[in-house]
Each structure stands twice: as structure tokens, then as C-alpha cells.
Scaffold this motif. Structure first.
Motif, PDB file in Angstrom:
ATOM      1  N   THR A 331       0.848  -1.200   0.000  1.00 52.99           N
ATOM      2  CA  THR A 331       0.000   0.000   0.000  1.00 52.99           C
ATOM      3  C   THR A 331       0.882   1.248   0.000  1.00 52.99           C
ATOM      4  OG1 THR A 331      -0.067  -0.112   2.398  1.00 52.99           O
ATOM      5  CG2 THR A 331      -1.918  -1.089   1.227  1.00 52.99           C
ATOM      6  N   THR A 332       0.286   2.385  -0.338  1.00 52.76           N
ATOM      7  CA  THR A 332       0.989   3.664  -0.293  1.00 52.76           C
ATOM      8  C   THR A 332       0.167   4.611   0.577  1.00 52.76           C
ATOM      9  OG1 THR A 332      -0.199   4.729  -2.107  1.00 52.76           O
ATOM     10  CG2 THR A 332       1.625   3.287  -2.725  1.00 52.76           C
ATOM     11  N   GLU A 333       0.673   5.844   0.726  1.00 51.29           N
ATOM     12  CA  GLU A 333      -0.084   6.818   1.538  1.00 51.29           C
ATOM     13  C   GLU A 333      -1.428   7.158   0.897  1.00 51.29           C
ATOM     14  OE1 GLU A 333       2.532  10.091   1.948  1.00 51.29           O
ATOM     15  OE2 GLU A 333       3.731   9.088   3.505  1.00 51.29           O
ATOM     16  N   ARG A 334      -1.541   6.918  -0.406  1.00 43.93           N
ATOM     17  CA  ARG A 334      -2.778   7.285  -1.108  1.00 43.93           C
ATOM     18  C   ARG A 334      -3.769   6.116  -1.220  1.00 43.93           C
ATOM     19  NH1 ARG A 334      -2.794   8.376  -6.060  1.00 43.93           N
ATOM     20  NH2 ARG A 334      -0.866   7.298  -6.591  1.00 43.93           N
ATOM     21  N   THR A 335      -3.403   4.938  -0.663  1.00 41.68           N
ATOM     22  CA  THR A 335      -4.301   3.781  -0.777  1.00 41.68           C
ATOM     23  C   THR A 335      -5.512   3.974   0.140  1.00 41.68           C
ATOM     24  OG1 THR A 335      -2.343   2.407  -1.108  1.00 41.68           O
ATOM     25  CG2 THR A 335      -4.401   1.259  -0.675  1.00 41.68           C
TER      26      THR A 335
END
Ligand code: PLP
Length: 396
Positions: A331-335
Motif C-alpha cells: 500500500t501507499t499513503e494514497r491507498t
């Protein structure tokens, strides 16, 4: 697994066949252990041949020596090697050996890292960011955490300062060079080098867990990343699909297990150095020749590229990590926060579409481009509806 697991009847090459006759494209190969796929003819022949000679003996055996020599030829840091029956036993014995050699009790491990299922390493940070540990599973006495200091993988300054702070009580730092912390995380530039230097400066042993990571180069992760540990633990591919583990390294450190004259640390085990395992492992490593590594790299790159394309097409903020034939989804910060539920449902969604494995992938040499396209198309299809729904929920 809910609602029930797949019961496998047989497997061959890249496919599993379940008890109901469904054929499944395998993307994980017994937790990364089958680097040439299922029932490879040469590996199977080696198992058959050895099974006709001896299946278990309470003595050193020639095929065990052959496998040890093959490993030592690939990995210059392996002066001495001992075989176990699992990666768990290999990391456990490696840590005991480090404690016996140094006469110290503490071990520094990275938060979230998995080194198998023995009590001493089933410890993570007690609270996020804490250097104090706590068992992450029931059944482990809380006071075992007293022997463990917790660092954070790729936090170079933090880990170096923990080594400095605990130096005179620290037996070892154990690191998976390419960490398996939910996904596979490559080392940040300079991290392993700095840990190596700090460990050397303070007489602390550096232990690599290459149970999975060995497959990333002929000499394993230490060759790929150019950092040499004092001891290394192995498992998975070196047994060719049979139960296996091994650990070894510096001759002076391994000497604490030397049976001659009475070892300081006995390493007993009824099935250690099993000849059928060794035969399968040897056949597997011989197939891992100079052509195999570029092939695995290319397969991994293609799979990762296609997967990134699928996520981009679905506008899903997910990162795809790849080292050689190991690929994982992070995952990323924008997920969106709700991704967790989709992620949990993916395994079943993929099984219903004929694919086994999700999140972390380990491609074998026998995989081909058409199978990569097939796998990614199925993943894309399984994600189409949830991805559209995720656009409606907040980022988290
Ligand atoms: C990094 C690492 N260490 C140790 C182990 C334990 O190996 P085994 O399952 O053979 O006991 C695993 C297994 O997945 C692993 O990924």
C-alpha cells in the motif's frame, strides 16, 4: 482459510489440481520453495534415485556433502555449514550459535520481520516505534522479549544507535537483507553496509536470514547487495521442495558446534542432513545455472510491469515491488483505508478464477510470458468491481 482451503491432489509445472479437479495457476510455489515449479522431472528423478539408496541415516552421507559443497561454492562467507529440517530451525540454531560464541544474550531484530516459528524470535515492538519487544502470538512467555531489542528495517541511524547502545550485551543483529515484513522490502542504499560496520566495530555478529532471499542471486542476497554477514540461514529452494534448512558461516563461530572434543553447543536432530532432501536440493541448484537467473529476473520484471499497468488502469494506488522473481504488492499513503477488506477477499476471488496466491508472488523458472499475462488479466478482472467502489471511499 475461509470458507475452506483448497485440497490439492497433485501438481505439475505451474499448476495445482484440487480434489474437485479444478486446475489452478500457482503464484507462490509452496511459500517460494519450488523455484523450478512442481514435480520438475530432474528433481523428481533425483528424489526417486536417492529414495532407492537411503532415505535416512544416522551418519553423514555423500549427497549431503555434495549439497554443502554446492552451497559453499556459491557463497564465499560459508566456511562451515549445518543442515536442519526447516528455516525455523536454521534461524533458531544460528541465533543459539551466535549467543554461544559471544557469551551474550541480547539479539537485535527488525520490527515485523519473520524468522520462523520459534519462541525467541516471535517478538515485535511492544508499541509502534518502541525498542522494547512483546510476543506477537499466544504461547510465547512475555519475558522472552527481555532478550530481544527491536529496530526498524531501513532505519539506518536508529539501528546503528541501538547497536552502539547495547553493544556489550548484544550477541547479534539478525536481518533479512530483503525483508519480509508483510511484503518484500529491498534494503535502502547504505542500510546493510552501516549495520555491518557498526556490528564489526562492537564485536556483534551480523546474521542474515536468507531463507527466502537466497534465490535473488547465485550467491544469494549477500552477493546481490554486496554485504557479507558472519552467519547465514537458509531454507526453501535449497531443499528442492523437500523439508529443509541450513545455516553456516565463519569457521571460528561455527566451531562452537564442532562435535570433536565435545561441542559447546550440541546440534541434534533425527532428520538433519536428510539425504532425500539433499538430493532434491542438489538437483534444484544444478538447474539454477547462469541462464536461470536472468530468466527469473526477466519474468519478475514482466510480471511487475504488467501488474503496475493493471493497477494504473484501475486507478488503484498500490506499489509493486520486485527483486528478481519475487514480486509483492504494497500500500501507499494514497491507498484507501477500505483496501484492507478487498485485499483480504482477493485470495478467494482469485481462487474462484483459477489462480492460487495473492500479495506476495514467487515465479519459478518454468513460468512463461503467456502465464504472466493470464495471471495479471485474472487479477485485473478480480479487482475491477472493488476498485471502482474504492474510488468512493476516503484515502486512509
Ligand atoms: C525469512 C524467513 N525466515 C524463516 C522462515 C521459516 O522457514 P520454515 O517455514 O521452513 O520454518 C521463513 C518462512 O517463510 C521465512 O520467510
Amino acid at each position: 482459510m475461509n470458507p475452506y482451503p483448497v485440497y490439492v491432489e497433485r501438481a505439475a509445472g505451474t499448476r495445482l489440481e484440487d480434489a474437485d479437479g479444478h486446475r489452478l495457476l500457482d503464484l507462490i510455489y509452496n511459500a517460494t520453495s519450488l523455484i523450478h515449479g512442481h514435480v520438475h522431472p530432474q528433481v523428481t528423478e533425483a528424489i526417486r534415485d536417492q529414495a532407492g539408496r537411503a532415505t535416512a541415516v544416522l551418519a553423514p552421507n555423500t549427497v549431503q556433502i555434495d549439497l554443502a559443497e554446492e552451497l559453499c561454492a556459491r557463497v564465499p562467507s560459508l566456511d562451515r555449514l549445518r543442515f536442519t529440517n526447516s528455516g525455523t530451525e536454521a534461524t533458531m540454531m544460528m541465533i543459539k550459535t551466535a549467543r554461544a560464541y559471544t557469551g551474550r544474550d541480547l539479539v537485535l531484530k527488525m520490527d515485523g520481520s519473520y524468522h520462523g516459528t520459534f519462541d525467541g524470535m516471535e517478538i515485535n515492538a511492544a508499541t509502534p516505534g518502541s525498542e522494547r519487544g512483546a510476543p506477537y502470538t499466544a504461547g510465547v512467555p512475555a519475558n522472552l522479549a527481555d532478550n530481544v531489542v527491536i529496530g526498524s528495517f531501513n532505519d539506518t541511524d536508529g539501528v546503528v544507535s541501538l547497536i552502539e547502545r547495547y553493544a556489550d550485551r548484544l550477541a547479534a543483529v539478525i536481518v533479512t537483507p530483503m525483508a519480509s515484513i508483510a511484503t518484500w522490502v529491498p534494503p535502502a542504499p547504505g542500510f546493510l553496509e552501516a549495520v555491518r560496520a557498526a556490528a564489526t566495530a562492537h564485536g556483534v555478529l551480523l546474521l542474515f536470514d536468507e531463507v527466502i532471499a537466497f534465490r535473488v542471486a547465485p550467491g544469494g542476497a549477500q552477493q546481490r547487495y554486496g554485504v557479507t554477514p558472519d552467519l547465514t540461514a537458509y531454507g526453501k529452494v535449497i531443499g528442492g521442495g523437500m523439508p529443509v534448512g541450513a545455516y553456516g558461516g565463519r569457521v571460528d563461530v561455527m566451531a562452537v558446534t564442532d562435535a570433536a572434543g565435545g561441542p559447546r553447543l550440541a546440534h541434534a536432530g533425527t532428520f538433519n542432513g536428510n539425504p532425500v532432501t539433499a538430493a532434491a536440493g542438489l538437483a534444484t541448484l544444478r538447474l539454477l545455472d547462469a541462464d536461470a537467473y536472468p530468466r527469473l529476473e526477466r519474468l519478475g520484471e514482466r510480471f511487475a510491469t504488467r501488474l503496475r499497468g493493471a493497477f494504473a488502469d484501475l486507478d488503484l494506488a498500490l506499489e509493486v515491488r520486485q527483486v528478481g522473481s519475487l514480486v509483492s504488492v504494497a500500500t501507499t499513503e494514497r491507498t484507501p483505508a477500505a483496501w484492507g477488506e478487498v485485499n483480504a477477499a482477493m485470495r478467494l476471488a482469485l481462487l474462484n478464477r483459477g489462480v492460487c496466491g495473492w500479495g506476495v508472488f514467487a515465479l519459478p523458472t518454468v513460468f512463461d510470458d503467456a502465464e504472466i499475462d493470464e495471471a495479471v488479466e485474472i487479477i485485473h478482472d478480480a479487482l475491477r468491481v472493488p476498485a471502482a467502489a474504492l474510488h468512493e471511499v476516503p484515502v486512509g
